[in-house]
Design a protein around this motif. Sequence first.
Motif, PDB file in Angstrom:
ATOM      1  N   SER A  93     -48.652  -5.080 -31.718  1.00 15.03           N
ATOM      2  CA  SER A  93     -49.863  -5.720 -32.234  1.00 15.03           C
ATOM      3  C   SER A  93     -49.570  -6.911 -33.151  1.00 15.03           C
ATOM      4  O   SER A  93     -50.464  -7.670 -33.499  1.00 15.03           O
ATOM      5  CB  SER A  93     -50.704  -4.696 -33.007  1.00 15.03           C
ATOM      6  N   TYR A  94     -48.298  -7.061 -33.538  1.00 17.74           N
ATOM      7  CA  TYR A  94     -47.929  -8.138 -34.467  1.00 17.74           C
ATOM      8  C   TYR A  94     -47.998  -9.487 -33.759  1.00 17.74           C
ATOM      9  O   TYR A  94     -47.479  -9.665 -32.657  1.00 17.74           O
ATOM     10  CB  TYR A  94     -46.512  -7.918 -35.003  1.00 17.74           C
ATOM     11  N   THR A  95     -48.629 -10.451 -34.431  1.00 14.52           N
ATOM     12  CA  THR A  95     -48.700 -11.815 -33.902  1.00 14.52           C
ATOM     13  C   THR A  95     -47.668 -12.678 -34.614  1.00 14.52           C
ATOM     14  O   THR A  95     -47.774 -12.896 -35.834  1.00 14.52           O
ATOM     15  CB  THR A  95     -50.097 -12.423 -34.135  1.00 14.52           C
ATOM     16  N   PRO A  96     -46.649 -13.147 -33.908  1.00 17.20           N
ATOM     17  CA  PRO A  96     -45.589 -13.934 -34.556  1.00 17.20           C
ATOM     18  C   PRO A  96     -46.137 -15.190 -35.229  1.00 17.20           C
ATOM     19  O   PRO A  96     -47.040 -15.843 -34.717  1.00 17.20           O
ATOM     20  CB  PRO A  96     -44.659 -14.296 -33.397  1.00 17.20           C
ATOM     21  N   ILE A  97     -45.578 -15.518 -36.382  1.00 15.10           N
ATOM     22  CA  ILE A  97     -45.951 -16.740 -37.107  1.00 15.10           C
ATOM     23  C   ILE A  97     -44.977 -17.828 -36.655  1.00 15.10           C
ATOM     24  O   ILE A  97     -43.874 -17.985 -37.217  1.00 15.10           O
ATOM     25  CB  ILE A  97     -45.879 -16.526 -38.630  1.00 15.10           C
ATOM     26  N   THR A  98     -45.363 -18.547 -35.643  1.00 16.86           N
ATOM     27  CA  THR A  98     -44.455 -19.448 -34.934  1.00 16.86           C
ATOM     28  C   THR A  98     -43.820 -20.495 -35.831  1.00 16.86           C
ATOM     29  O   THR A  98     -42.692 -20.934 -35.582  1.00 16.86           O
ATOM     30  CB  THR A  98     -45.201 -20.154 -33.781  1.00 16.86           C
ATOM     31  N   ILE A  99     -44.509 -20.892 -36.885  1.00 23.17           N
ATOM     32  CA  ILE A  99     -43.985 -21.961 -37.742  1.00 23.17           C
ATOM     33  C   ILE A  99     -42.627 -21.592 -38.347  1.00 23.17           C
ATOM     34  O   ILE A  99     -41.823 -22.456 -38.660  1.00 23.17           O
ATOM     35  CB  ILE A  99     -44.998 -22.305 -38.865  1.00 23.17           C
ATOM     36  N   PHE A 100     -42.347 -20.290 -38.471  1.00 25.29           N
ATOM     37  CA  PHE A 100     -41.093 -19.874 -39.112  1.00 25.29           C
ATOM     38  C   PHE A 100     -39.870 -20.095 -38.228  1.00 25.29           C
ATOM     39  O   PHE A 100     -38.747 -20.083 -38.725  1.00 25.29           O
ATOM     40  CB  PHE A 100     -41.171 -18.413 -39.564  1.00 25.29           C
ATOM     41  N   ILE A 101     -40.062 -20.276 -36.943  1.00 28.22           N
ATOM     42  CA  ILE A 101     -38.910 -20.609 -36.095  1.00 28.22           C
ATOM     43  C   ILE A 101     -38.870 -22.102 -35.787  1.00 28.22           C
ATOM     44  O   ILE A 101     -38.027 -22.561 -35.022  1.00 28.22           O
ATOM     45  CB  ILE A 101     -38.891 -19.792 -34.777  1.00 28.22           C
ATOM     46  N   LEU A 102     -39.782 -22.853 -36.412  1.00 28.00           N
ATOM     47  CA  LEU A 102     -39.765 -24.306 -36.324  1.00 28.00           C
ATOM     48  C   LEU A 102     -39.131 -24.889 -37.593  1.00 28.00           C
ATOM     49  O   LEU A 102     -38.841 -24.164 -38.547  1.00 28.00           O
ATOM     50  CB  LEU A 102     -41.193 -24.836 -36.136  1.00 28.00           C
ATOM     51  N   ALA A 103     -38.958 -26.193 -37.608  1.00 29.44           N
ATOM     52  CA  ALA A 103     -38.263 -26.842 -38.734  1.00 29.44           C
ATOM     53  C   ALA A 103     -38.884 -26.551 -40.102  1.00 29.44           C
ATOM     54  O   ALA A 103     -38.156 -26.241 -41.057  1.00 29.44           O
ATOM     55  CB  ALA A 103     -38.201 -28.350 -38.490  1.00 29.44           C
ATOM     56  N   PRO A 104     -40.221 -26.603 -40.274  1.00 27.49           N
ATOM     57  CA  PRO A 104     -40.787 -26.335 -41.607  1.00 27.49           C
ATOM     58  C   PRO A 104     -40.471 -24.931 -42.113  1.00 27.49           C
ATOM     59  O   PRO A 104     -40.322 -24.717 -43.321  1.00 27.49           O
ATOM     60  CB  PRO A 104     -42.296 -26.522 -41.403  1.00 27.49           C
ATOM     61  N   GLY A 105     -40.365 -23.965 -41.189  1.00 19.82           N
ATOM     62  CA  GLY A 105     -40.078 -22.588 -41.587  1.00 19.82           C
ATOM     63  C   GLY A 105     -38.760 -22.447 -42.318  1.00 19.82           C
ATOM     64  O   GLY A 105     -38.626 -21.624 -43.233  1.00 19.82           O
ATOM     65  N   ALA A 106     -37.772 -23.264 -41.937  1.00 16.89           N
ATOM     66  CA  ALA A 106     -36.470 -23.208 -42.603  1.00 16.89           C
ATOM     67  C   ALA A 106     -36.607 -23.583 -44.070  1.00 16.89           C
ATOM     68  O   ALA A 106     -36.022 -22.948 -44.949  1.00 16.89           O
ATOM     69  CB  ALA A 106     -35.496 -24.157 -41.902  1.00 16.89           C
ATOM     70  N   PHE A 107     -37.398 -24.616 -44.365  1.00 16.01           N
ATOM     71  CA  PHE A 107     -37.598 -25.033 -45.755  1.00 16.01           C
ATOM     72  C   PHE A 107     -38.344 -23.969 -46.544  1.00 16.01           C
ATOM     73  O   PHE A 107     -38.011 -23.687 -47.698  1.00 16.01           O
ATOM     74  CB  PHE A 107     -38.375 -26.356 -45.799  1.00 16.01           C
ATOM     75  N   PHE A 108     -39.375 -23.368 -45.938  1.00 16.95           N
ATOM     76  CA  PHE A 108     -40.151 -22.332 -46.628  1.00 16.95           C
ATOM     77  C   PHE A 108     -39.258 -21.155 -47.025  1.00 16.95           C
ATOM     78  O   PHE A 108     -39.285 -20.682 -48.159  1.00 16.95           O
ATOM     79  CB  PHE A 108     -41.292 -21.826 -45.728  1.00 16.95           C
ATOM     80  N   VAL A 109     -38.473 -20.681 -46.060  1.00 17.14           N
ATOM     81  CA  VAL A 109     -37.645 -19.492 -46.299  1.00 17.14           C
ATOM     82  C   VAL A 109     -36.535 -19.799 -47.300  1.00 17.14           C
ATOM     83  O   VAL A 109     -36.256 -18.996 -48.201  1.00 17.14           O
ATOM     84  CB  VAL A 109     -37.059 -18.962 -44.968  1.00 17.14           C
ATOM     85  N   LEU A 110     -35.875 -20.950 -47.151  1.00 15.91           N
ATOM     86  CA  LEU A 110     -34.824 -21.329 -48.096  1.00 15.91           C
ATOM     87  C   LEU A 110     -35.378 -21.408 -49.516  1.00 15.91           C
ATOM     88  O   LEU A 110     -34.774 -20.898 -50.463  1.00 15.91           O
ATOM     89  CB  LEU A 110     -34.212 -22.670 -47.694  1.00 15.91           C
ATOM     90  N   ALA A 111     -36.538 -22.039 -49.667  1.00 15.67           N
ATOM     91  CA  ALA A 111     -37.148 -22.164 -50.998  1.00 15.67           C
ATOM     92  C   ALA A 111     -37.503 -20.796 -51.569  1.00 15.67           C
ATOM     93  O   ALA A 111     -37.265 -20.515 -52.752  1.00 15.67           O
ATOM     94  CB  ALA A 111     -38.389 -23.045 -50.920  1.00 15.67           C
ATOM     95  N   ALA A 112     -38.053 -19.923 -50.727  1.00 16.42           N
ATOM     96  CA  ALA A 112     -38.458 -18.597 -51.197  1.00 16.42           C
ATOM     97  C   ALA A 112     -37.256 -17.752 -51.624  1.00 16.42           C
ATOM     98  O   ALA A 112     -37.287 -17.102 -52.682  1.00 16.42           O
ATOM     99  CB  ALA A 112     -39.241 -17.881 -50.097  1.00 16.42           C
ATOM    100  N   LEU A 113     -36.186 -17.768 -50.827  1.00 19.46           N
ATOM    101  CA  LEU A 113     -35.000 -16.971 -51.162  1.00 19.46           C
ATOM    102  C   LEU A 113     -34.278 -17.525 -52.398  1.00 19.46           C
ATOM    103  O   LEU A 113     -33.772 -16.759 -53.221  1.00 19.46           O
ATOM    104  CB  LEU A 113     -34.041 -16.925 -49.963  1.00 19.46           C
ATOM    105  N   THR A 114     -34.255 -18.845 -52.536  1.00 18.87           N
ATOM    106  CA  THR A 114     -33.648 -19.444 -53.727  1.00 18.87           C
ATOM    107  C   THR A 114     -34.452 -19.098 -54.973  1.00 18.87           C
ATOM    108  O   THR A 114     -33.898 -18.767 -56.028  1.00 18.87           O
ATOM    109  CB  THR A 114     -33.551 -20.979 -53.574  1.00 18.87           C
ATOM    110  N   ALA A 115     -35.782 -19.155 -54.847  1.00 24.16           N
ATOM    111  CA  ALA A 115     -36.651 -18.790 -55.971  1.00 24.16           C
ATOM    112  C   ALA A 115     -36.477 -17.320 -56.343  1.00 24.16           C
ATOM    113  O   ALA A 115     -36.463 -16.970 -57.528  1.00 24.16           O
ATOM    114  CB  ALA A 115     -38.108 -19.078 -55.617  1.00 24.16           C
ATOM    115  N   LEU A 116     -36.326 -16.458 -55.333  1.00 26.28           N
ATOM    116  CA  LEU A 116     -36.114 -15.030 -55.593  1.00 26.28           C
ATOM    117  C   LEU A 116     -34.815 -14.815 -56.358  1.00 26.28           C
ATOM    118  O   LEU A 116     -34.779 -14.026 -57.322  1.00 26.28           O
ATOM    119  CB  LEU A 116     -36.087 -14.266 -54.267  1.00 26.28           C
TER     120      LEU A 116
END
Length: 252
Positions: free
Chosen positions: A166-189
């Motif tokens: 039932s999960y709908t993948p959030i496609t943006i996370f496997i695109l270029a912007p997703g890399a910036f989002f995840v890197l920023a979030a993990l660095t902030a954590l």
Amino acid sequence: MNKAGERLYNGLIKENPTFVLTLGMCPTLAVTTSAMNGLGMGLTTAAVLAMSNLIISLMRKLIPDRVRIPAFIVIIASFVTVVQLLLEAYLPVLNQSLGVYIPLIVVNCIILGRAESYAYSNPPIPSLFDGIGMGLGFSLALTCIGAVREILGSGTLFGLQLMPDSYTPITIFILAPGAFFVLAALTALQNYIKSVARRKGRSVKRSQAGCGGDCAGCSEGGCSHAFYDASPKTEKKAAQDMEILNLEEEGK
């Protein structure tokens, strides 16, 4: 802590090349569409980093100061070629996924930076462990980024279905912007965890480069100060260059 353990801890935690020093951003953002790609790229870089650090340290007294950067690149390129041929032979799918980013390891700023600031002015064993520590830190960071992007963007982890149907993948996370989002979030954590530990009175030292300086508060020309003043050889070369400059100015 012994020297080897200190270098491993340094690369994994205190000076993690991705989350702390923010080096090697090109492969970090480009290939981490999955956890497997991140792990493969990280371990490939780690192998090249460890072996090039070792050889450069062993040859540090033989390499002329004036040609040290070309010499570093030749050594690094040799190991990259070996690693690429091994991937083509035994892991062709991973080799195809990583593509052009494997040859580009030759000019990865993490490898050149550790060669110049640490391996060129330290004994072989600490240099080897410095390379292993930095490589493992890079591998850990890329795997974490790739895992988060793969889970959110595809619902899988290492190719195995993790999320329900039932999960709908959030496609943006496997695109270029997703890399910036995840890197920023993990660095902030990571920064949040450090700040909590600091408030509780635990000793959380800020990152330091191979020169022993504080990266966060460096006012001496940034990494160029660490690179070009890291060893007695480079200090002597800088003094000679300054003398030549002064003589030229007097001649005018």
